[in-house]
Motif scaffolding. Structure first.
Motif, PDB file in Angstrom:
ATOM      1  N   ILE A 169       0.832  -1.217   0.000  1.00 59.66           N
ATOM      2  CA  ILE A 169       0.000   0.000   0.000  1.00 59.66           C
ATOM      3  C   ILE A 169       0.864   1.265   0.000  1.00 59.66           C
ATOM      4  O   ILE A 169       0.714   2.130  -0.864  1.00 59.66           O
ATOM      5  N   ASN A 170       1.793   1.374   0.958  1.00 62.18           N
ATOM      6  CA  ASN A 170       2.508   2.653   1.139  1.00 62.18           C
ATOM      7  C   ASN A 170       3.575   2.898   0.076  1.00 62.18           C
ATOM      8  O   ASN A 170       3.850   4.048  -0.269  1.00 62.18           O
ATOM      9  N   LEU A 171       4.194   1.814  -0.437  1.00 66.67           N
ATOM     10  CA  LEU A 171       5.243   2.006  -1.442  1.00 66.67           C
ATOM     11  C   LEU A 171       4.714   1.746  -2.857  1.00 66.67           C
ATOM     12  O   LEU A 171       4.746   2.627  -3.714  1.00 66.67           O
ATOM     13  N   GLN A 172       4.176   0.519  -3.082  1.00 68.84           N
ATOM     14  CA  GLN A 172       3.676   0.232  -4.431  1.00 68.84           C
ATOM     15  C   GLN A 172       2.497   1.132  -4.775  1.00 68.84           C
ATOM     16  O   GLN A 172       2.328   1.538  -5.932  1.00 68.84           O
ATOM     17  N   GLY A 173       1.664   1.459  -3.781  1.00 65.47           N
ATOM     18  CA  GLY A 173       0.522   2.342  -4.042  1.00 65.47           C
ATOM     19  C   GLY A 173       0.970   3.679  -4.612  1.00 65.47           C
ATOM     20  O   GLY A 173       0.374   4.210  -5.555  1.00 65.47           O
ATOM     21  N   VAL A 174       2.049   4.227  -4.050  1.00 68.64           N
ATOM     22  CA  VAL A 174       2.566   5.509  -4.546  1.00 68.64           C
ATOM     23  C   VAL A 174       3.290   5.314  -5.881  1.00 68.64           C
ATOM     24  O   VAL A 174       3.137   6.112  -6.816  1.00 68.64           O
ATOM     25  N   LEU A 175       4.040   4.212  -5.996  1.00 67.80           N
ATOM     26  CA  LEU A 175       4.751   3.933  -7.253  1.00 67.80           C
ATOM     27  C   LEU A 175       3.782   3.832  -8.433  1.00 67.80           C
ATOM     28  O   LEU A 175       3.960   4.484  -9.466  1.00 67.80           O
ATOM     29  N   TRP A 176       2.726   3.003  -8.270  1.00 64.04           N
ATOM     30  CA  TRP A 176       1.772   2.850  -9.391  1.00 64.04           C
ATOM     31  C   TRP A 176       1.044   4.167  -9.654  1.00 64.04           C
ATOM     32  O   TRP A 176       0.768   4.514 -10.801  1.00 64.04           O
ATOM     33  N   GLY A 177       0.774   4.894  -8.583  1.00 60.12           N
ATOM     34  CA  GLY A 177       0.101   6.191  -8.750  1.00 60.12           C
ATOM     35  C   GLY A 177       0.944   7.148  -9.581  1.00 60.12           C
ATOM     36  O   GLY A 177       0.431   7.833 -10.474  1.00 60.12           O
ATOM     37  N   ILE A 178       2.248   7.177  -9.298  1.00 63.91           N
ATOM     38  CA  ILE A 178       3.149   8.049 -10.077  1.00 63.91           C
ATOM     39  C   ILE A 178       3.202   7.565 -11.528  1.00 63.91           C
ATOM     40  O   ILE A 178       3.046   8.335 -12.479  1.00 63.91           O
ATOM     41  N   GLN A 179       3.474   6.272 -11.671  1.00 60.67           N
ATOM     42  CA  GLN A 179       3.679   5.716 -13.020  1.00 60.67           C
ATOM     43  C   GLN A 179       2.456   5.918 -13.915  1.00 60.67           C
ATOM     44  O   GLN A 179       2.555   6.422 -15.040  1.00 60.67           O
ATOM     45  N   VAL A 180       1.297   5.510 -13.398  1.00 60.66           N
ATOM     46  CA  VAL A 180       0.080   5.560 -14.216  1.00 60.66           C
ATOM     47  C   VAL A 180      -0.320   7.002 -14.502  1.00 60.66           C
ATOM     48  O   VAL A 180      -0.680   7.356 -15.636  1.00 60.66           O
ATOM     49  N   ALA A 181      -0.248   7.862 -13.480  1.00 60.13           N
ATOM     50  CA  ALA A 181      -0.643   9.266 -13.683  1.00 60.13           C
ATOM     51  C   ALA A 181       0.286   9.952 -14.679  1.00 60.13           C
ATOM     52  O   ALA A 181      -0.172  10.656 -15.585  1.00 60.13           O
TER      53      ALA A 181
END
Ligand SMILES: NC(=O)C1=CN([C@@H]2O[C@H](COP(=O)(O)OP(=O)(O)OC[C@H]3O[C@@H](n4cnc5c(N)ncnc54)[C@H](O)[C@@H]3O)[C@@H](O)[C@H]2O)C=CC1
Ligand SMILES: CC(=O)C(C)=O
Length: 259
Positions: free
Chosen positions: A112-124
Motif C-alpha cells: 500500500i505505502n510504497l507500491q501504491g505511490v509507485l503505481w500512482g506516479i507511473q500511471v498518472a
C-alpha cells in the motif's frame, strides 16, 4: 478558484486527510475523483463534494494493485473529461518493535505505502503524457519520512521511500512539465492515530490517549494538526503557484521535526 476547470484524483479519500484534501481541492474549483477501498465512505465524501457544487466520481481501487490504479485513472479522465492532479494519499500504519515484524506485515505495508505511490506516479505520469498535460503528482510521506520513529520502523521506512521515489520521478518527468512533490504531515487527529495510540497502549501498557498526547504536546504551535492544515499545503502544490517546485517533500507539522 485557482483550480477551476481542473480534475484531481485523490486516493484514500474516504476519510481523514484524503477527505480533507478532496474537499479543499473542490473548494478551490476542481472536479474530484474519489478513490478508496471502502465504498461506503467514498459515497459519503462524494456527497460532500457535490454539495460544494463540483462534479465528482468515485472508483473503488486497491492502490497497491497496478491494474486497479490504471482503471481508476482511466475512469477519471473518461468520466470527468480531463485529468490534471494525482494525489497519492492512501496509506496504512504498522506499529510494533522491529523484533516482532513478520514477512506478512512487511508485504502488506509495502503493497500500500510504497507500491501504491509507485503505481500512482507511473500511471498518472503516463496519462499526463498521453493527454499532453503538465500534470501535478503529490505523494503522502510524513515526518516519519524525515525522522525514523521508534515502534513505527517499517512505516517510517516506507515514508523515506516515498521521498526517494518523489525525487527520482521529479527528475524523470521534468522534461514533460510534470512536477512531483510530497507532503509530510505531523500528528494529525485521524483514525490512523486512534489506531497507532491503541497499539502503543496494547504494547507498552501506557493509558489510551497517552501516546497521542505525548507527541501532540511536543508541537511548537501548541495543537495537533488537522486534515485541513495538510490540505492547505496540498492545495498549494496542486496549483500554478508551485510550478517551479519539484522533487520536494515538504513538512507541515506545526513545528515538531526540523529539516
Ligand atoms: N494521521 C497522521 O498523523 C499522518 C498520516 N500520514 C499519511 O497520510 C495519509 C492518510 O492518512 P490518514 O488520513 O491519517 O489515514 P486514515 O487511516 O484515516 O485513512 C486512510 C484511507 O485510506 C484508505 N485505504 C487504505 N488502504 C487502501 C488501499 N489499499 N487502497 C485504497 N485506499 C486505501 C482507507 O480506506 C481510508 O479511507 C497516509 O499515507 C498516512 O501515512 C502522514 C503523516 C501523519
Ligand atoms: C502517522 C504518522 O505518519 C506519524 C508521524 O504520526
Amino acid at each position: 478558484m485557482p483550480l477551476a476547470g481542473k480534475v484531481a484524483l485523490v486516493t484514500g479519500a474516504g476519510q481523514g486527510i484524503g477527505r480533507g484534501i478532496a474537499l479543499r481541492l473542490a473548494q478551490d474549483g476542481a472536479d474530484i475523483a474519489i478513490v478508496d477501498i471502502n465504498v461506503e465512505r467514498m459515497e459519503k465524501v462524494a456527497g460532500e463534494v457535490k454539495a460544494l457544487g463540483r462534479k465528482v466520481t468515485t472508483y473503488r481501487a486497491d492502490v497497491g494493485n497496478r491494474d486497479d490504479v490504471q482503471a481508476a485513472v482511466d475512469h477519471t479522465a473518461a468520466t470527468l473529461g480531463r485529468f490534471d492532479v494525482m494525489v497519492n494519499n492512501a496509506g496504512i500504519a504498522l506499529v510494533g518493535p522491529i523484533a516482532d515484524v513478520s514477512p506478512e506485515d512487511v508485504s502488506r505495508i509495502l503493497h500500500i505505502n510504497l507500491q501504491g505511490v509507485l503505481w500512482g506516479i507511473q500511471v498518472a505520469a503516463e496519462k499526463f503524457k498521453t493527454l499532453g498535460c503538465k500534470g501535478k503528482i503529490i505523494n503522502a510521506s510524513s515526518i516519519a519520512g524525515h525522522d525514523g520513529f521508534a515502534m513505527l520502523g517499517v512505516y517510517s521506512a516506507t515514508k523515506f521511500a516515498v521521498r526517494g521515489l518523489t525525487q527520482a520521478a521529479a527528475k524523470e518527468y521534468a522534461s514533460h512539465g510534470i512536477t512531483v512533490n510530497a507532503y509530510c504531515p505531523g500528528i494529525v487527529g485521524t483514525d490512523m492515530w486512534v489506531e497507532i495510540d491503541r497499539r502503543f497502549s496494547d504494547l507498552t501498557g501506557v493509558p489510551l490517549g497517552a501516546t497521542y498526547k505525548k507527541y501532540a504536546d511536543g508541537i511548537a504551535l501548541g495543537r495537533p494538526e488537522t486534515p485541513e492544515d495538510v490540505a492547505a499545503l496540498v492545495s498549494f502544490l496542486a496549483r500554478g503557484d508551485s510550478d517551479y517546485i519539484t522533487g520536494q517533500s515538504i513538512i507541515t507539522d506545526g513545528g515538531l521535526v526540523y529539516r
